[in-house]
Design a protein around this motif. Structure first.
Motif, PDB file in Angstrom:
ATOM      1  N   ASN A  33       0.942  -1.060  -0.078  1.00 38.93           N
ATOM      2  CA  ASN A  33      -0.119   0.231   0.029  1.00 38.93           C
ATOM      3  C   ASN A  33       0.862   1.188   0.005  1.00 38.93           C
ATOM      4  O   ASN A  33       1.942   1.234   0.409  1.00 38.93           O
ATOM      5  N   ASP A  46      -5.169   4.366  -1.603  1.00 39.27           N
ATOM      6  CA  ASP A  46      -4.176   4.185  -0.748  1.00 39.27           C
ATOM      7  C   ASP A  46      -3.945   5.635   0.084  1.00 39.27           C
ATOM      8  O   ASP A  46      -3.449   6.872  -0.405  1.00 39.27           O
ATOM      9  N   SER A  51      -5.397   0.890   2.325  1.00 39.80           N
ATOM     10  CA  SER A  51      -6.115   0.884   1.237  1.00 39.80           C
ATOM     11  C   SER A  51      -7.578   0.589   1.366  1.00 39.80           C
ATOM     12  O   SER A  51      -8.006   0.021   2.283  1.00 39.80           O
TER      13      SER A  51
END
Length: 445
Positions: A33, A46, A51
């Protein structure tokens, strides 16, 4: 002289640091992420290495409000400090005009006089644009990395023909940057940028800005736009060093102006001149109240306190909202066929395409149930598995008896839940379509 070098070094150092940060952020990842990424391709956001699916973009209002309030706060506190120290327009203009055109191709005689017209070096001017274009191409690519992750962007380069739209955007954006920096120039700040038009609303007497001290320098102008070259009983020697070096082509001695970007180049030039007379510069980064009363700047006042409170409240709301992140997402889409009636014409079926997204870090088995006694699930009969972080499309068919038709459609709720964790569930509403009662009865007869 020391003050000029000092300010110039500070700004240049900040430009380098800011550029490095902007370039590095898209590459920072933890557990796959990004620190910040708004991906339309993968339909996710993100934020701080967490996320979020596009269904969870309820976070965006918090981010947008925080961004605008922060801009208001900084502008009320420090004026147009962003324009001089962080705006890409300013940074690119310094690279193009002061570095490429002045230092490399000698199109301008020097950076101390930015009012002079460039020398008639046609080939040098064309070459300067050519040299600058790769910089704009890199900048356009860097901008796209916040929407298309770099790891995907460079992979797409190997399959250029399959991603013409993406690279078309990069090309158009790079051409616009080049056109803006080399042709529009400071006119962008003066006539196009909306920030210049609204900044005066956010100013007060305590807002820091680049100010000429009339009490020491004297009145440089009166009777409208008529400029008096010799000051009236002041310390200004009318050398116009501050005017010549201004990148936005204004005379700071005429008072606060919308085109001023707080770059402090005029203050540096004035400092150099006044140093010869052992006097402090007549132009400083100060506030109107500070110049008149000689009191220290009040950073904490009613407006700034209100902005800080709003920013803190929005940040707390963002953290709390992000902390309640859903681990199960479900999108329901109807098929093109409204309904079907089975062979014996006793039942009506509705088909749906449902997208399940397991946002947790573990695999789960999910099951569906309909919160309506008149409707049952024909397909799927069994539970199904969705891997961690993956999406799964499932055809779902619901059935109801025709004799229970009361109207053309009814709202129903579909509940999806994890068999191994009763805390993971979601409920979505949709519509179940029936045939019109008259047509169905006529068909039966």
């Amino acid at each position: 002289m020391g003050n000029i070098t000092n300010y110039f070094k500070k700004r240049t150092t900040f430009y380098v640091l800011l550029t490095c940060i902007i370039f590095i952020i898209p590459f920072i990842r933890i557990n796959g992420n990004h620190l910040f990424l708004l991906s339309f391709d993968k339909q996710k956001l993100d934020l701080f290495f967490i996320s979020f699916n596009t269904n969870e973009l309820y976070l965006m209002p918090f981010l947008l409000i925080m961004m605008f309030v922060f801009i208001f706060f900084i502008t009320n506190l420090l004026g147009r400090v962003w324009c001089a120290w962080g705006c890409p327009q300013t940074i690119f203009r310094i690279i193009f005009r002061d570095l490429i055109q002045t230092k490399l191709f000698r199109i301008y005689s020097g950076r101390k006089n930015k009012q002079n017209k460039p020398r008639n070096k046609i080939f040098a001017r064309i070459a300067s644009v050519i040299v600058f274009y790769p910089i704009s191409l890199i900048a356009a690519s860097n901008f796209l990395w916040y929407f298309v992750p770099p790891e995907d962007f460079f992979t797409y380069l190997d399959h250029f023909n399959e991603h013409l739209l993406l690279f078309g955007i990069v090309l158009c954006l790079s051409l616009f940057i080049t056109f803006d920096i080399t042709f529009i120039k400071e006119n962008f700040c003066a006539y196009i940028c909306p920030y210049a038009r609204i900044q005066s609303v956010m100013f007060d007497n305590d807002t820091k800005s680049v100010i000429y001290d009339e009490s020491r320098g004297g009145i440089i102008y009166k009777d409208g736009e008529k400029i008096i070259k010799k000051p009236i009983g002041g310390e200004c020697i009318a050398c116009e060093a501050c005017v010549k070096i201004c990148p936005t082509h204004i005379d700071i001695r005429k008072g606060m102006q919308l085109d001023c970007i707080n770059c402090l180049e005029c203050a540096d030039a004035c400092s150099n001149v006044q140093a010869r007379f052992n006097r402090p510069p007549l132009i400083s980064w100060s506030s109107t109240k500070e110049i008149k009363t000689k009191e220290k700047l009040k950073f904490f006042r009613f407006r700034t306190i209100v902005y800080i409170v709003v920013l803190c409240a929005m940040f707390i709301g963002l953290v709390l909202t992000a902390g309640s992140k859903e681990t199960m997402l479900m999108n329901i889409n109807r098929t093109t066929e409204l309904y079907t009636i089975n062979k014996d014409e006793n039942y009506v079926d509705n088909a749906y395409v449902i997208l399940f997204h397991n946002t947790s870090k573990q695999d789960h088995r999910f099951y569906l149930e309909i919160l309506d006694d008149d409707i049952s699930i024909l397909k799927p009969k069994k539970d199904f598995r969705v891997k961690a972080g993956e999406k799964l499309k499932q055809i779902v068919i619901l059935r109801s008896e025709l004799k229970k038709v009361k109207k053309h459609h009814k709202h129903i709720n579909i509940r999806a839940y994890a068999l191994d964790d009763d805390k993971i569930f979601t409920i979505k509403d949709t519509i179940f379509i029936y045939p019109k009662e008259k047509k169905w009865k006529e068909k039966k007869k």
